[in-house]
Design an enzyme around this catalytic site. Structure first.
Site, PDB file in Angstrom:
ATOM      1  N   ILE A  18       0.912  -1.119   0.063  1.00  7.68           N
ATOM      2  CA  ILE A  18       0.207   0.140   0.050  1.00  7.68           C
ATOM      3  C   ILE A  18       0.716   1.106   0.003  1.00  7.68           C
ATOM      4  O   ILE A  18       0.525   2.326  -0.623  1.00  7.68           O
ATOM      5  CB  ILE A  18      -1.054   0.018   1.301  1.00  7.68           C
ATOM      6  CG1 ILE A  18      -2.096   0.877   0.873  1.00  7.68           C
ATOM      7  CG2 ILE A  18      -0.511   0.318   2.395  1.00  7.68           C
ATOM      8  CD1 ILE A  18      -2.856   0.598  -0.545  1.00  7.68           C
ATOM      9  N   SER A  40      12.017   0.868   6.613  1.00  8.67           N
ATOM     10  CA  SER A  40      11.509  -0.528   6.434  1.00  8.67           C
ATOM     11  C   SER A  40      12.567  -1.075   6.257  1.00  8.67           C
ATOM     12  O   SER A  40      13.773  -0.770   6.313  1.00  8.67           O
ATOM     13  CB  SER A  40      11.129  -0.299   4.810  1.00  8.67           C
ATOM     14  OG  SER A  40       9.706  -1.159   4.632  1.00  8.67           O
ATOM     15  N   ARG A  41      12.308  -2.493   7.002  1.00 11.63           N
ATOM     16  CA  ARG A  41      13.638  -3.338   7.338  1.00 11.63           C
ATOM     17  C   ARG A  41      14.002  -3.820   5.962  1.00 11.63           C
ATOM     18  O   ARG A  41      15.349  -4.408   5.897  1.00 11.63           O
ATOM     19  CB  ARG A  41      13.042  -4.543   8.283  1.00 11.63           C
ATOM     20  CG  ARG A  41      12.512  -4.206   9.482  1.00 11.63           C
ATOM     21  CD  ARG A  41      11.650  -5.226  10.000  1.00 11.63           C
ATOM     22  NE  ARG A  41      10.482  -5.531   9.283  1.00 11.63           N
ATOM     23  CZ  ARG A  41       9.573  -6.438   9.551  1.00 11.63           C
ATOM     24  NH1 ARG A  41       9.586  -6.970  10.705  1.00 11.63           N
ATOM     25  NH2 ARG A  41       8.732  -6.658   8.617  1.00 11.63           N
ATOM     26  N   LYS A  93      -5.447   1.747   7.788  1.00 15.91           N
ATOM     27  CA  LYS A  93      -6.693   0.891   8.581  1.00 15.91           C
ATOM     28  C   LYS A  93      -6.212  -0.536   8.298  1.00 15.91           C
ATOM     29  O   LYS A  93      -5.215  -0.948   7.836  1.00 15.91           O
ATOM     30  CB  LYS A  93      -8.004   1.081   7.629  1.00 15.91           C
ATOM     31  CG  LYS A  93      -7.843   0.995   6.231  1.00 15.91           C
ATOM     32  CD  LYS A  93      -7.496  -0.376   5.544  1.00 15.91           C
ATOM     33  CE  LYS A  93      -8.510  -1.647   5.861  1.00 15.91           C
ATOM     34  NZ  LYS A  93      -7.846  -2.588   4.769  1.00 15.91           N
ATOM     35  N   ASP A 171     -10.074  -7.688   6.687  1.00 17.78           N
ATOM     36  CA  ASP A 171      -9.070  -6.723   6.331  1.00 17.78           C
ATOM     37  C   ASP A 171      -9.558  -5.991   5.173  1.00 17.78           C
ATOM     38  O   ASP A 171      -9.768  -4.854   5.330  1.00 17.78           O
ATOM     39  CB  ASP A 171      -7.677  -7.366   5.976  1.00 17.78           C
ATOM     40  CG  ASP A 171      -6.641  -6.341   5.351  1.00 17.78           C
ATOM     41  OD1 ASP A 171      -6.313  -5.609   6.154  1.00 17.78           O
ATOM     42  OD2 ASP A 171      -6.711  -5.721   4.251  1.00 17.78           O
TER      43      ASP A 171
HETATM   44  P1  NAP Z   1       2.566  -5.359   3.007  1.00 21.25           P
HETATM   45  O1  NAP Z   1       2.740  -5.418   1.771  1.00 21.25           O
HETATM   46  O2  NAP Z   1       2.779  -6.596   3.946  1.00 21.25           O
HETATM   47  O3  NAP Z   1       3.277  -4.195   3.587  1.00 21.25           O
HETATM   48  C1  NAP Z   1       3.659  -3.715   4.982  1.00 21.25           C
HETATM   49  C2  NAP Z   1       5.159  -3.638   5.201  1.00 21.25           C
HETATM   50  O4  NAP Z   1       5.418  -3.293   6.666  1.00 21.25           O
HETATM   51  C3  NAP Z   1       6.079  -4.800   4.914  1.00 21.25           C
HETATM   52  O5  NAP Z   1       6.470  -4.896   3.539  1.00 21.25           O
HETATM   53  C4  NAP Z   1       7.220  -4.710   6.055  1.00 21.25           C
HETATM   54  O6  NAP Z   1       7.976  -3.882   5.573  1.00 21.25           O
HETATM   55  C5  NAP Z   1       6.453  -3.670   7.216  1.00 21.25           C
HETATM   56  N1  NAP Z   1       6.297  -4.367   8.464  1.00 21.25           N
HETATM   57  C6  NAP Z   1       6.752  -3.957   9.578  1.00 21.25           C
HETATM   58  N2  NAP Z   1       6.377  -4.724  10.524  1.00 21.25           N
HETATM   59  C7  NAP Z   1       5.666  -5.656   9.778  1.00 21.25           C
HETATM   60  C8  NAP Z   1       5.142  -6.899  10.591  1.00 21.25           C
HETATM   61  N3  NAP Z   1       4.938  -7.328  12.134  1.00 21.25           N
HETATM   62  N4  NAP Z   1       4.811  -7.628   9.489  1.00 21.25           N
HETATM   63  C9  NAP Z   1       4.846  -7.566   8.224  1.00 21.25           C
HETATM   64  N5  NAP Z   1       5.014  -6.505   7.799  1.00 21.25           N
HETATM   65  C10 NAP Z   1       5.731  -5.551   8.493  1.00 21.25           C
HETATM   66  O7  NAP Z   1       1.093  -4.968   3.502  1.00 21.25           O
HETATM   67  P2  NAP Z   1       0.268  -3.988   2.683  1.00 21.25           P
HETATM   68  O8  NAP Z   1      -0.767  -4.606   1.760  1.00 21.25           O
HETATM   69  O9  NAP Z   1       0.770  -2.630   2.279  1.00 21.25           O
HETATM   70  O10 NAP Z   1      -0.734  -3.459   4.032  1.00 21.25           O
HETATM   71  C11 NAP Z   1      -0.251  -2.497   5.105  1.00 21.25           C
HETATM   72  C12 NAP Z   1      -1.595  -1.789   5.494  1.00 21.25           C
HETATM   73  O11 NAP Z   1      -2.101  -1.379   4.478  1.00 21.25           O
HETATM   74  C13 NAP Z   1      -2.479  -2.880   6.238  1.00 21.25           C
HETATM   75  O12 NAP Z   1      -2.894  -2.449   7.626  1.00 21.25           O
HETATM   76  C14 NAP Z   1      -3.668  -3.041   5.141  1.00 21.25           C
HETATM   77  O13 NAP Z   1      -4.880  -3.207   5.778  1.00 21.25           O
HETATM   78  C15 NAP Z   1      -3.437  -1.550   4.767  1.00 21.25           C
HETATM   79  N6  NAP Z   1      -4.020  -1.612   3.378  1.00 21.25           N
HETATM   80  C16 NAP Z   1      -3.708  -2.448   2.210  1.00 21.25           C
HETATM   81  C17 NAP Z   1      -4.217  -2.581   1.092  1.00 21.25           C
HETATM   82  C18 NAP Z   1      -3.984  -3.442   0.102  1.00 21.25           C
HETATM   83  O14 NAP Z   1      -4.447  -3.481  -1.069  1.00 21.25           O
HETATM   84  N7  NAP Z   1      -3.013  -4.527   0.278  1.00 21.25           N
HETATM   85  C19 NAP Z   1      -5.049  -1.375   0.750  1.00 21.25           C
HETATM   86  C20 NAP Z   1      -5.551  -0.572   1.620  1.00 21.25           C
HETATM   87  C21 NAP Z   1      -4.819  -0.612   3.008  1.00 21.25           C
HETATM   88  P3  NAP Z   1       9.671  -4.210   5.913  1.00 21.25           P
HETATM   89  O15 NAP Z   1       9.724  -5.584   5.843  1.00 21.25           O
HETATM   90  O16 NAP Z   1      10.443  -3.548   4.872  1.00 21.25           O
HETATM   91  O17 NAP Z   1       9.948  -3.662   7.106  1.00 21.25           O
END
Ligand code: NAP
Length: 311
Positions: A18, A40-41, A93, A171
């Protein structure tokens, strides 16, 4: 002539799907904001200082507001760190993994005098405000939510969604609930819930909710993460014998089957405009109503085992 205002620096934390799809482009396109750092890690962003953890960034990085784009289970600790450092804070969110966590975050932000914006991106979809306006003063008879999408498309390789605190199909489902509680404010009780949980996961892949809204209005919701092909994000409302339908996650609106022109405003640019306004006026915006419905569904839900989820 309007006085030029320096853009507000923002550090993006958690450079995942996101952050890349929405936050970074929205910040780049908003004249009142500028990207100051990334934290970011395992990922980095070109053109700004990068840090592998929040503690190091807060101690050594350029001072900026913080946008937390990490999963909800990682929200409490990071929020409290940013607030303790006096940073205005935007959170994705769902705002936290539990109601207790978001109450703690809200209390800490209030005590520290920092701005807290708990975002609900779907509330900024262009059909939502006109739908809320149309429903004002009308007698709502029933509401039906159908939220069906393909988890492999929207959460590729994301293990966290299946672990405790990951919300599973809630989610995306919480996006529907954020629109519901915006267009139909007031009481919303979960009467019954059925949660379909893959035998190898902690969180549901499908859910059905029966709710009661204001004036006891029946509200049904079906969430499913197994829908391939066209995706369905619809909310249908019958009010005063007439019908309102939000589709495409609030992107389009029909009244009595006729399309309403709602314009083409995008969710994330609107979120950053709102964040800039909140910072300028030193106000917070935190609504836990959608999270409370999820929590109640998890409390009341009948958990039914279904086939294992294979990515
Ligand atoms: P994601 O692709 O997994 O990205 C989140 C990033 O946060 C990870 O790449 C990771 O980056 C970091 N991170 C830090 N602590 C973490 C942990 N304990 N577990 C996993 N990752 C961790 O997830 P995302 O889809 O972007 O979603 C993130 C948030 O945005 C959620 O709350 C989700 O509901 C919201 N969201 C997502 C979407 C969608 O379409 N995917 C849409 C709207 C909102 P590093 O490893 O580099 O630290």
């Amino acid at each position: 002539m309007a006085e030029a205002v320096d853009p507000i620096p923002v550090a993006v934390v958690g450079v995942g799907k996101i952050a890349r799809d929405q936050h970074l482009p929205a910040i780049a396109g908003e004249p009142r904001m500028r990207l100051a750092a990334a934290v970011s890690r395992n990922a980095s962003v070109d053109g700004v200082p990068n840090f592998v953890d929040l503690e190091t960034y807060l101690a050594a990085g350029p001072k900026a507001a913080v946008a937390l784009c990490t999963p909800p289970s990682a929200r409490l600790e990071a929020s409290l760190q940013a607030i303790a450092a006096g940073r205005d804070l935007l959170i994705e969110k769902p705002p936290a993994a539990t109601l207790g966590e978001i109450e703690t975050i809200r209390g800490a932000a209030e005590a520290a005098g920092v701005v807290l914006f708990a975002t609900w991106h779907s509330r900024f979809a262009p059909g939502v405000a006109p739908a809320a306006d149309w429903l004002k003063g009308r007698a709502v008879e029933r509401v039906a939510i159908t939220w069906k999408e393909d988890v492999r498309r929207w959460h590729p390789g994301q293990d966290w969604v299946w672990r405790p605190g990951g919300f599973g199909v809630f989610d995306p489902g919480i996006n529907a609930l954020s629109i519901l509680t915006e267009i139909l404010p007031g009481q919303m009780h979960v009467a019954a819930a059925r949660l379909e949980v893959p035998e190898n996961c902690a969180m549901p892949i499908g859910a059905e909710l029966a709710m009661r809204g204001p004036e006891n209005v029946p509200v049904s919701a079906v969430f499913d993460w197994r829908q391939e092909g066209p995706q369905t994000w619809d909310i249908e409302v019958v009010a005063d014998g007439r019908s309102l339908k939000l589709s495409h996650g609030g992107g389009t609106l029909e009244i009595d089957g006729q399309a309403v022109d709602v314009g083409g405003k995008s969710e994330y640019p609107s979120i950053y405009r709102r964040f800039a306004e909140l910072i300028a006026t030193r106000q917070s915006d935190v609504d836990i109503a959608p999270l409370r419905i999820c929590a109640d569904a998890f409390l009341l839900g009948d958990r039914v085992p279904v086939a294992a989820f294979i990515e």
